[in-house]
Design a protein around this motif. Sequence first.
Motif, PDB file in Angstrom:
ATOM      1  N   GLY A  31      -1.565 -13.265  -1.987  1.00  0.00           N
ATOM      2  CA  GLY A  31      -0.304 -13.201  -2.127  1.00  0.00           C
ATOM      3  C   GLY A  31       0.635 -11.785  -2.455  1.00  0.00           C
ATOM      4  N   HIS A  32      -0.363 -10.878  -2.544  1.00  0.00           N
ATOM      5  CA  HIS A  32       0.079  -9.538  -2.967  1.00  0.00           C
ATOM      6  C   HIS A  32       1.095  -9.051  -1.565  1.00  0.00           C
ATOM      7  N   PRO A  33       2.080  -8.323  -2.063  1.00  0.00           N
ATOM      8  CA  PRO A  33       3.015  -7.751  -1.157  1.00  0.00           C
ATOM      9  C   PRO A  33       2.383  -7.115   0.076  1.00  0.00           C
ATOM     10  N   LEU A  34       1.366  -6.382  -0.382  1.00  0.00           N
ATOM     11  CA  LEU A  34       0.531  -5.675   0.789  1.00  0.00           C
ATOM     12  C   LEU A  34       0.195  -6.555   2.053  1.00  0.00           C
ATOM     13  N   LEU A  35       0.069  -7.811   1.563  1.00  0.00           N
ATOM     14  CA  LEU A  35      -0.814  -8.920   2.850  1.00  0.00           C
ATOM     15  C   LEU A  35       0.391  -9.374   3.494  1.00  0.00           C
ATOM     16  N   ASP A  36       1.364  -8.613   4.009  1.00  0.00           N
ATOM     17  CA  ASP A  36       2.571  -9.044   4.620  1.00  0.00           C
ATOM     18  C   ASP A  36       2.511  -9.010   6.106  1.00  0.00           C
ATOM     19  N   GLY A  37       1.296  -8.286   6.469  1.00  0.00           N
ATOM     20  CA  GLY A  37       1.383  -8.320   7.897  1.00  0.00           C
ATOM     21  C   GLY A  37       1.876  -6.947   8.336  1.00  0.00           C
ATOM     22  N   LYS A  38       2.262  -6.098   7.587  1.00  0.00           N
ATOM     23  CA  LYS A  38       2.764  -4.682   8.077  1.00  0.00           C
ATOM     24  C   LYS A  38       1.704  -3.846   7.746  1.00  0.00           C
ATOM     25  N   PRO A  39       1.892  -2.752   8.777  1.00  0.00           N
ATOM     26  CA  PRO A  39       0.577  -1.625   8.575  1.00  0.00           C
ATOM     27  C   PRO A  39       0.662  -1.139   6.957  1.00  0.00           C
ATOM     28  N   VAL A  40      -0.586  -1.135   6.479  1.00  0.00           N
ATOM     29  CA  VAL A  40      -1.065  -0.495   5.178  1.00  0.00           C
ATOM     30  C   VAL A  40      -1.078   0.863   5.174  1.00  0.00           C
ATOM     31  N   THR A  41      -0.146   1.844   4.777  1.00  0.00           N
ATOM     32  CA  THR A  41      -0.073   3.183   5.126  1.00  0.00           C
ATOM     33  C   THR A  41      -0.441   3.748   3.487  1.00  0.00           C
ATOM     34  N   PRO A  42      -0.954   5.038   3.477  1.00  0.00           N
ATOM     35  CA  PRO A  42      -1.380   5.571   2.125  1.00  0.00           C
ATOM     36  C   PRO A  42      -0.163   5.493   1.100  1.00  0.00           C
ATOM     37  N   GLN A  43       1.073   5.713   1.754  1.00  0.00           N
ATOM     38  CA  GLN A  43       2.213   5.610   0.825  1.00  0.00           C
ATOM     39  C   GLN A  43       2.410   4.183   0.425  1.00  0.00           C
ATOM     40  N   ARG A  44       2.071   3.185   1.048  1.00  0.00           N
ATOM     41  CA  ARG A  44       2.299   1.689   0.390  1.00  0.00           C
ATOM     42  C   ARG A  44       1.365   1.659  -0.625  1.00  0.00           C
ATOM     43  N   LEU A  45       0.056   1.869  -0.427  1.00  0.00           N
ATOM     44  CA  LEU A  45      -0.991   1.733  -1.574  1.00  0.00           C
ATOM     45  C   LEU A  45      -0.747   2.620  -2.961  1.00  0.00           C
ATOM     46  N   LEU A  46      -0.091   3.708  -2.561  1.00  0.00           N
ATOM     47  CA  LEU A  46       0.333   4.550  -3.934  1.00  0.00           C
ATOM     48  C   LEU A  46       1.759   3.825  -4.656  1.00  0.00           C
ATOM     49  N   ALA A  47       2.190   2.857  -4.062  1.00  0.00           N
ATOM     50  CA  ALA A  47       3.366   2.381  -4.516  1.00  0.00           C
ATOM     51  C   ALA A  47       3.067   1.303  -5.653  1.00  0.00           C
ATOM     52  N   TYR A  48       1.603   1.064  -5.647  1.00  0.00           N
ATOM     53  CA  TYR A  48       0.989  -0.059  -6.796  1.00  0.00           C
ATOM     54  C   TYR A  48       0.110   0.558  -7.718  1.00  0.00           C
ATOM     55  N   PRO A  49       0.125   0.129  -8.934  1.00  0.00           N
ATOM     56  CA  PRO A  49      -1.095   0.616  -9.989  1.00  0.00           C
ATOM     57  C   PRO A  49      -2.403   0.633  -9.292  1.00  0.00           C
ATOM     58  N   TRP A  50      -3.163   1.575  -9.521  1.00  0.00           N
ATOM     59  CA  TRP A  50      -4.611   1.423  -9.331  1.00  0.00           C
ATOM     60  C   TRP A  50      -5.415   1.334 -10.693  1.00  0.00           C
ATOM     61  N   ILE A  51      -6.413   0.279 -10.294  1.00  0.00           N
ATOM     62  CA  ILE A  51      -7.164   0.206 -11.709  1.00  0.00           C
ATOM     63  C   ILE A  51      -8.710   0.527 -11.287  1.00  0.00           C
ATOM     64  N   GLY A  52      -9.463   1.388 -12.078  1.00  0.00           N
ATOM     65  CA  GLY A  52     -10.576   1.886 -11.863  1.00  0.00           C
ATOM     66  C   GLY A  52     -10.923   3.004 -12.791  1.00  0.00           C
ATOM     67  N   THR A  53     -12.187   3.717 -12.378  1.00  0.00           N
ATOM     68  CA  THR A  53     -12.700   5.000 -12.996  1.00  0.00           C
ATOM     69  C   THR A  53     -12.090   5.975 -12.498  1.00  0.00           C
ATOM     70  N   ARG A  54     -11.859   7.137 -13.249  1.00  0.00           N
ATOM     71  CA  ARG A  54     -11.429   8.358 -12.556  1.00  0.00           C
ATOM     72  C   ARG A  54     -12.184   8.779 -11.315  1.00  0.00           C
ATOM     73  N   LEU A  55     -11.550   9.596 -10.393  1.00  0.00           N
ATOM     74  CA  LEU A  55     -11.865   9.853  -9.153  1.00  0.00           C
ATOM     75  C   LEU A  55     -12.055  11.394  -9.137  1.00  0.00           C
ATOM     76  N   PRO A  56     -13.237  12.002  -8.523  1.00  0.00           N
ATOM     77  CA  PRO A  56     -13.530  13.495  -8.701  1.00  0.00           C
ATOM     78  C   PRO A  56     -12.385  14.166  -7.611  1.00  0.00           C
ATOM     79  N   LEU A  57     -12.303  15.645  -7.853  1.00  0.00           N
ATOM     80  CA  LEU A  57     -11.120  16.287  -6.896  1.00  0.00           C
ATOM     81  C   LEU A  57     -11.427  16.131  -5.309  1.00  0.00           C
ATOM     82  N   ARG A  58     -12.669  15.857  -5.104  1.00  0.00           N
ATOM     83  CA  ARG A  58     -13.088  15.863  -3.587  1.00  0.00           C
ATOM     84  C   ARG A  58     -12.084  14.675  -2.928  1.00  0.00           C
ATOM     85  N   VAL A  59     -12.072  13.491  -3.636  1.00  0.00           N
ATOM     86  CA  VAL A  59     -11.404  12.431  -3.529  1.00  0.00           C
ATOM     87  C   VAL A  59      -9.979  12.570  -3.786  1.00  0.00           C
TER      88      VAL A  59
END
Length: 319
Positions: A175-203
């Motif tokens: 039921g997440h808003p990203l599952l609305d059938g519209k294309p998932v762009t990087p900008q849409r991903l960045l609109a929500y908080p991410w959970i995880g460990t820190r990512l290195p500079l290469r990423v």
Amino acid sequence: MITQRRLQHLLALVEHAHFGRAASALDISQPALTKSIQALESELGVMLIDRKHGTVGPTVFGELVIRRSKRMLTEEDELRRELALLAGLETGSLKLALGPYPSVTSGYAAIARLLARHPKVGVAVHVVGWREVASRVLARTVDLGIAEVGDLENDGQFATERLTPHRGRFFCRPGHPLLDGKPVTPQRLLAYPWIGTRLPLRVAGGLPRPLGAAGTIDSSNGDFVPAVEIDVPMQLGTLLAGSDALTVATLALMEPELRSGDVVVVPMTIPSLHAGYGFIYLKDRSLAPAALAYMAEVRTMEARFVKREAALAAEFGLI
């Protein structure tokens, strides 16, 4: 004579700043400790301990001897370790430092396999941030590390071996808003908080700007720090429930939550993230047989993980 024992007595005395306490810690009598220190001073021809005003502390000569002694004793320990390895010793201890992600993919599972085959090997394992893994290897407090190797491959102090990279996918709650059938762009991903460990500079360097709600960049090293930073990628399904947060993980790590329907894969065609971890050890330090055996077990578990990941991708139609 300058012996290891007398140097150890000096170090203990300075550490405890008291003859009685130092003698107790060394399990010798106080007169014996006093005699040992006096013999060392006589051998060197200088006063090592300042005994004035009822205090015990090193003189300038004592400070010099202490600095050199620590290095000498460390080198002697390393020599004994090398001789034991050359003699084929397989018992003893294996000290490991694991990054958060490899600890849950293959690190702990490989320890179990190692102990099943070599039950006399003592293992000490610490799960720390991937930058800390390299620091512990360099300090020789661990024999082997498994973590991000990108920044170390051109560092002459380290030997590294990359393991098979794993594809990271984005997961969210049903039921997440990203599952609305519209294309998932990087900008849409960045609109929500991410959970995880820190990512290195290469990423982090490949993420579009601004980062929005996803997280921030650590100005001291360029790492991407998620909005919700965790030590180890576990209980991710629980963290996603009831929120619009996202997390990056593999299918194999999220398999139980996928099957229960607690999480879903975010449908996207943009490039995915890949883990780039591997073995880290010092070039000038021989690996113990136990460490080599452990590395073999890790490779086995990594190969199984890759096969499982491919099978899940086919099952869920994500190839």
